[in-house]
Write an enzyme that holds these catalytic residues in place. Sequence first.
Site, mmCIF file in Angstrom:
data_model
loop_
_atom_site.group_PDB
_atom_site.id
_atom_site.type_symbol
_atom_site.label_atom_id
_atom_site.label_comp_id
_atom_site.label_asym_id
_atom_site.label_seq_id
_atom_site.Cartn_x
_atom_site.Cartn_y
_atom_site.Cartn_z
ATOM 1 N N GLU A 97 13.553 -70.883 -20.961
ATOM 2 C CA GLU A 97 14.826 -70.281 -20.554
ATOM 3 C C GLU A 97 15.135 -70.673 -19.115
ATOM 4 O OE1 GLU A 97 17.585 -69.242 -20.994
ATOM 5 O OE2 GLU A 97 17.719 -67.088 -21.323
ATOM 6 N N ASP A 98 16.410 -70.648 -18.766
ATOM 7 C CA ASP A 98 16.789 -71.001 -17.394
ATOM 8 C C ASP A 98 16.481 -69.879 -16.410
ATOM 9 O OD1 ASP A 98 18.762 -69.372 -18.458
ATOM 10 O OD2 ASP A 98 20.431 -70.712 -18.012
ATOM 11 N N ASP A 101 17.279 -62.346 -15.959
ATOM 12 C CA ASP A 101 18.057 -61.510 -15.041
ATOM 13 C C ASP A 101 17.790 -60.047 -15.430
ATOM 14 O OD1 ASP A 101 20.017 -60.878 -13.128
ATOM 15 O OD2 ASP A 101 21.639 -61.095 -14.552
ATOM 16 N N PHE A 150 23.851 -64.836 -7.425
ATOM 17 C CA PHE A 150 24.311 -65.584 -8.593
ATOM 18 C C PHE A 150 24.139 -67.065 -8.309
ATOM 19 C CE2 PHE A 150 27.055 -67.418 -11.756
ATOM 20 C CZ PHE A 150 26.735 -66.652 -12.864
ATOM 21 N N ARG A 163 26.547 -76.843 -14.169
ATOM 22 C CA ARG A 163 25.252 -76.973 -14.854
ATOM 23 C C ARG A 163 24.556 -78.263 -14.450
ATOM 24 N NH1 ARG A 163 24.949 -73.176 -19.021
ATOM 25 N NH2 ARG A 163 26.911 -72.625 -20.008
HETATM 26 P P1 IMP Z 1 19.790 -61.393 -18.915
HETATM 27 O O1 IMP Z 1 19.984 -61.026 -20.357
HETATM 28 O O2 IMP Z 1 20.526 -60.439 -18.014
HETATM 29 O O3 IMP Z 1 18.356 -61.563 -18.506
HETATM 30 O O4 IMP Z 1 20.586 -62.739 -18.676
HETATM 31 C C1 IMP Z 1 20.133 -63.921 -19.105
HETATM 32 C C2 IMP Z 1 21.236 -64.976 -19.085
HETATM 33 O O5 IMP Z 1 22.298 -64.659 -18.182
HETATM 34 C C3 IMP Z 1 20.674 -66.261 -18.590
HETATM 35 O O6 IMP Z 1 20.105 -67.000 -19.647
HETATM 36 C C4 IMP Z 1 21.877 -66.935 -17.991
HETATM 37 O O7 IMP Z 1 22.576 -67.647 -18.975
HETATM 38 C C5 IMP Z 1 22.725 -65.798 -17.468
HETATM 39 N N1 IMP Z 1 22.514 -65.583 -16.023
HETATM 40 C C6 IMP Z 1 21.818 -64.596 -15.424
HETATM 41 N N2 IMP Z 1 21.817 -64.709 -14.091
HETATM 42 C C7 IMP Z 1 22.532 -65.830 -13.833
HETATM 43 C C8 IMP Z 1 22.872 -66.514 -12.608
HETATM 44 O O8 IMP Z 1 22.520 -66.150 -11.480
HETATM 45 N N3 IMP Z 1 23.624 -67.656 -12.759
HETATM 46 C C9 IMP Z 1 24.036 -68.121 -13.971
HETATM 47 N N4 IMP Z 1 23.718 -67.522 -15.125
HETATM 48 C C10 IMP Z 1 22.979 -66.385 -15.059
HETATM 49 MG MG MG Z 2 20.134 -68.768 -20.436
#
Ligand code: IMP
Ligand code: MG
Length: 173
Positions: A97-98, A101, A150, A163
């Site tokens: 995963e990237d 969050d 962010f 990206r």
């Molecule tokens: P989570 O479900 O809140 O953990 O979010 C996961 C997804 O939100 C990641 O796979 C990203 O696609 C997106 N995301 C969360 N933080 C960022 C950020 O700082 N920049 C860009 N995308 C983000």
């Molecule tokens: Mg992602």
Amino acid sequence: MAEKISTMISSQEVADRIAGLAAEISEAYRGKVLHLICVLKGGAFFMTELSKHLLIPCTLDFMAVSSYGDGTTSSRNVKIIKDLDEPIEGRDVLVVEDIIDSGHTLSCLLKELGGRGPKSLKLCTLLDKPERREVKVHVDFTGFKIPDAFVVGYGLDYQQKYRNLPFIGVVEI
Ligand code: IMP
Ligand code: MG
């Protein structure tokens, strides 16, 4: 209008850390065939680079889930938009995963994949924002822990842009 982006992690630092992670992963899975699952679209840049440095045989598959709209706030709805091509039963699976969050996306995804009977299921993320966590997720391999900002680049987008940046940057909105 283009946003102002400042560098948080340089392309050289990202490249070096990915090579290091690949060494750790190769060691952890020595003698095994690793099945990498990329979470699209963000994980694609990281997974391809990571896989190039692995010293063990690996196979790849892709999955897409929705968790974010076009803005910078998290939604709790996680939906599978594109499922895997192949079953993962009996395989050693590493989800790539990237960024983690709030943790909602990966928490849901790992539950779903865990139900499909993999031999093992682990998680590797390029970036982790621990301060933002709302649900607990066990991360096995982490590239960088970063503060609450962010970020874009190396697969991460702001409104689908940036990206392709070779470094991790902070968007000044
Ligand atoms: P989570 O479900 O809140 O953990 O979010 C996961 C997804 O939100 C990641 O796979 C990203 O696609 C997106 N995301 C969360 N933080 C960022 C950020 O700082 N920049 C860009 N995308 C983000
Ligand atoms: Mg992602």
